[in-house]
Motif scaffolding. Structure first.
Motif, mmCIF file in Angstrom:
data_model
loop_
_atom_site.group_PDB
_atom_site.id
_atom_site.type_symbol
_atom_site.label_atom_id
_atom_site.label_comp_id
_atom_site.label_asym_id
_atom_site.label_seq_id
_atom_site.Cartn_x
_atom_site.Cartn_y
_atom_site.Cartn_z
ATOM 1 N N PRO A 108 0.828 -1.207 0.000
ATOM 2 C CA PRO A 108 0.000 0.000 0.000
ATOM 3 C C PRO A 108 0.860 1.252 0.000
ATOM 4 O O PRO A 108 1.969 1.261 0.542
ATOM 5 C CB PRO A 108 -0.797 -0.131 1.307
ATOM 6 C CG PRO A 108 0.029 -1.003 2.180
ATOM 7 C CD PRO A 108 0.736 -1.952 1.260
ATOM 8 N N ALA A 109 0.363 2.303 -0.622
ATOM 9 C CA ALA A 109 1.060 3.589 -0.610
ATOM 10 C C ALA A 109 0.723 4.322 0.688
ATOM 11 O O ALA A 109 -0.446 4.397 1.081
ATOM 12 C CB ALA A 109 0.642 4.424 -1.814
ATOM 13 N N ILE A 110 1.743 4.832 1.353
ATOM 14 C CA ILE A 110 1.550 5.550 2.609
ATOM 15 C C ILE A 110 2.227 6.912 2.520
ATOM 16 O O ILE A 110 3.050 7.161 1.635
ATOM 17 C CB ILE A 110 2.110 4.761 3.813
ATOM 18 C CG1 ILE A 110 3.624 4.580 3.677
ATOM 19 C CG2 ILE A 110 1.405 3.414 3.945
ATOM 20 C CD1 ILE A 110 4.261 3.947 4.904
ATOM 21 N N ARG B 95 3.989 -6.469 10.418
ATOM 22 C CA ARG B 95 5.022 -5.693 9.724
ATOM 23 C C ARG B 95 4.698 -5.707 8.237
ATOM 24 O O ARG B 95 4.658 -6.760 7.609
ATOM 25 C CB ARG B 95 6.416 -6.272 9.987
ATOM 26 C CG ARG B 95 6.787 -6.259 11.462
ATOM 27 C CD ARG B 95 8.216 -6.708 11.700
ATOM 28 N NE ARG B 95 8.501 -6.722 13.122
ATOM 29 C CZ ARG B 95 8.839 -5.646 13.817
ATOM 30 N NH1 ARG B 95 8.960 -4.475 13.202
ATOM 31 N NH2 ARG B 95 9.074 -5.736 15.119
ATOM 32 N N ILE B 96 4.478 -4.520 7.679
ATOM 33 C CA ILE B 96 3.897 -4.409 6.339
ATOM 34 C C ILE B 96 4.875 -3.709 5.410
ATOM 35 O O ILE B 96 5.402 -2.631 5.734
ATOM 36 C CB ILE B 96 2.581 -3.604 6.396
ATOM 37 C CG1 ILE B 96 1.667 -4.146 7.507
ATOM 38 C CG2 ILE B 96 1.874 -3.644 5.060
ATOM 39 C CD1 ILE B 96 0.593 -3.182 7.908
ATOM 40 N N HIS B 97 5.117 -4.304 4.267
ATOM 41 C CA HIS B 97 5.907 -3.658 3.224
ATOM 42 C C HIS B 97 5.033 -2.606 2.534
ATOM 43 O O HIS B 97 3.967 -2.923 2.011
ATOM 44 C CB HIS B 97 6.399 -4.692 2.212
ATOM 45 C CG HIS B 97 7.444 -5.612 2.756
ATOM 46 N ND1 HIS B 97 8.791 -5.327 2.682
ATOM 47 C CD2 HIS B 97 7.339 -6.802 3.409
ATOM 48 C CE1 HIS B 97 9.481 -6.301 3.257
ATOM 49 N NE2 HIS B 97 8.626 -7.219 3.701
ATOM 50 N N CYS B 98 5.482 -1.359 2.543
ATOM 51 C CA CYS B 98 4.719 -0.243 1.999
ATOM 52 C C CYS B 98 5.588 0.567 1.041
ATOM 53 O O CYS B 98 6.814 0.424 1.004
ATOM 54 C CB CYS B 98 4.221 0.673 3.111
ATOM 55 S SG CYS B 98 3.166 -0.135 4.340
ATOM 56 N N LEU B 99 4.952 1.419 0.274
ATOM 57 C CA LEU B 99 5.657 2.387 -0.565
ATOM 58 C C LEU B 99 5.381 3.773 -0.002
ATOM 59 O O LEU B 99 4.248 4.267 -0.078
ATOM 60 C CB LEU B 99 5.178 2.296 -2.021
ATOM 61 C CG LEU B 99 5.785 3.342 -2.968
ATOM 62 C CD1 LEU B 99 7.307 3.183 -3.043
ATOM 63 C CD2 LEU B 99 5.161 3.251 -4.358
ATOM 64 N N PHE C 67 2.244 7.315 10.225
ATOM 65 C CA PHE C 67 2.000 7.269 8.790
ATOM 66 C C PHE C 67 0.509 7.054 8.568
ATOM 67 O O PHE C 67 -0.205 6.520 9.423
ATOM 68 C CB PHE C 67 2.781 6.120 8.147
ATOM 69 C CG PHE C 67 4.270 6.256 8.250
ATOM 70 C CD1 PHE C 67 4.977 7.024 7.345
ATOM 71 C CD2 PHE C 67 4.959 5.612 9.269
ATOM 72 C CE1 PHE C 67 6.361 7.150 7.446
ATOM 73 C CE2 PHE C 67 6.337 5.725 9.375
ATOM 74 C CZ PHE C 67 7.044 6.500 8.466
ATOM 75 N N ILE C 68 0.027 7.446 7.381
ATOM 76 C CA ILE C 68 -1.374 7.219 7.011
ATOM 77 C C ILE C 68 -1.429 6.616 5.621
ATOM 78 O O ILE C 68 -0.498 6.739 4.831
ATOM 79 C CB ILE C 68 -2.211 8.518 7.047
ATOM 80 C CG1 ILE C 68 -1.634 9.557 6.074
ATOM 81 C CG2 ILE C 68 -2.309 9.076 8.455
ATOM 82 C CD1 ILE C 68 -2.500 10.794 5.923
ATOM 83 N N ILE C 69 -2.545 5.940 5.345
ATOM 84 C CA ILE C 69 -2.777 5.415 4.005
ATOM 85 C C ILE C 69 -2.922 6.585 3.045
ATOM 86 O O ILE C 69 -3.643 7.538 3.313
ATOM 87 C CB ILE C 69 -4.043 4.541 3.976
ATOM 88 C CG1 ILE C 69 -3.864 3.310 4.880
ATOM 89 C CG2 ILE C 69 -4.370 4.123 2.558
ATOM 90 C CD1 ILE C 69 -2.803 2.352 4.393
#
Length: 408
Positions: free
Chosen positions: A74-76, A112-116, A85-87
């Motif tokens: 997801p983009a954050i 633990r989430i992989h984000c962009l 951080f927010i979506i």
């Protein structure tokens, strides 16, 4: 000299070149697009997210994430001086699901989430993405003051610049315009009505759903008037309002012998449900009887043929709406598997459908030349065919309720 205590050491470490944890967190935000791993504790949903009801595909999405994880990071983003951080655009449903799965399983892959990460731009830009998901277009709002009146102009962030009209498709320009308008009224405090004329012209099917959902939500706070000739859009707008519990009033404006813009509460046959289609067919039957009584054979044939054509459409609608209980709908957002709880299809149902559809199709189309003109059924026979569908529909309604009750 008195030796320093642990409190003294901690105090010294937190001064000047040793910032506290909160300040360290704030300093970690990258200046450009950066893949990163964040925890659920560090991530928050976007609080101005316009979606106010549960995603109808929530359970299916949850099952997919449980099985194979997120399909894409997801983009954050993060507001200046904000700790969490927010979506950035969409993704709030996935974040909610990850929270549930973490509580249920305690598996680290859900925590633990992989984000962009993408840098924060503005509140208006954030709203744009959550309204119609136009973040990939990279637009910013540039203030202008012609004649001393402050206005804003949308500018593309692209190498070499360029006017949006020279780069974006007509649909992309319209999506940005609608998203900007919706963001503006979201940030404002007024509750005056809004009017939109054919808002989904040139939009692809995905953004039509986004517009329909957003307008349905807005109608809960203010009057929303939409002019459209797009029946597909009307159907999905009606579906979104039903999900939200909103009210929809439909009116038909058309051209008649009286001229253009004539108002009628009789909606086009295509948008009617089975019950209303049957009512419309009974009205047509009255005109057919009058034509036969007046000796107008050609008019009687034309009206009867047209009525059988619409009777075939009514059979189709009844299959979709009643027999399958709306589990699969044309223009629908997905397959509503929970609706199958009430569904039973028997051999008798097959025979009813085959008989009704075959006869309707027979008199709707012109006969082959060697056959010649088929004799048209009398009004009484047409009435029996209409009532046959009505009776079958009634039996289906009863069976749906009984089956749902038996299956718990």
């Amino acid at each position: 000299m008195k030796p320093p205590t642990s409190e003294d050491i901690t105090r010294q470490l937190q001064q000047a070149h040793f910032p506290q944890k909160h300040d360290r967190d704030l300093a970690m935000a990258p200046v450009g697009d950066t893949p990163m791993v964040v925890t659920l504790e560090q991530l928050r949903p976007y609080e101005l997210n316009p979606r106010v009801v549960r995603n109808p595909l929530y359970d299916d999405i949850k099952a997919s994430i449980r099985e194979r994880g997120l399909d894409q990071p997801p983009a954050i983003t993060r507001r200046p001086n904000d700790r969490h951080f927010i979506i950035r655009n969409g993704g709030n449903t996935r974040l909610s699901i990850l929270g549930e799965l973490w509580q249920e399983t305690r598996e680290e892959r859900f925590f633990r989430i992989h984000c962009l990460f993408r840098p924060w731009q503005s509140e208006s830009h954030a709203l744009l993405g959550h309204h119609l998901k136009v973040h990939q277009l990279q637009v910013v709002m540039k203030p202008e003051s012609p004649g001393g009146k402050t206005q804003f102009k949308l500018v593309l962030q692209l190498p070499g610049g360029g006017a949006p009209s020279a780069i974006l498709s007509e649909g992309e320009q319209r999506a940005i315009a609608i998203a900007s308008f919706l963001a503006e009224i979201k940030l404002g405090k007024g509750r005056g009505g809004i009017v939109l004329d054919d808002p989904v012209s040139s939009l692809d099917h995905c953004r039509r759903w986004e517009v329909a959902e957003r307008l349905a939500r807005e109608s809960l706070n203010r009057q929303v008037i939409v002019f459209t000739h797009d029946i597909y859009f009307l159907c999905i707008l009606e579906q979104k309002l039903e999900e939200l519990g909103g009210a929809l009033t439909k009116n038909y404006i058309r051209r008649t012998a009286q001229g253009y813009g004539v108002h009628s509460q009789d909606l086009p046959f295509d948008v009617l449900g089975t019950k209303d289609r049957l009512g419309r067919l009974r009205q047509e039957l009255v005109a057919i009887r009058q034509a036969l009584k007046a000796g107008e054979e050609d008019e009687h044939r034309r009206l009867t043929s047209a009525c059988y054509g619409r009777l075939r459409l009514a059979w189709e609608r009844c299959i979709e709406e009643v027999l399958l209980n709306g589990a699969v709908q044309r223009f629908g957002e997905g397959v509503s598997t929970q609706r199958l709880k009430s569904v039973v299809v028997t051999d008798d149902d097959y025979r009813e459908v085959e008989s009704g559809m075959s006869k309707s199709s027979k008199f709707e189309h012109d006969a082959a030349t060697p056959v010649g003109r088929l004799p048209m059924p009398e009004p009484d026979e047409l009435e029996q065919d209409i009532e046959k569908l009505s009776t079958w529909r009634g039996s289906l309604d009863k069976r749906l309720r009984e089956t749902a009750k038996a299956r718990g």
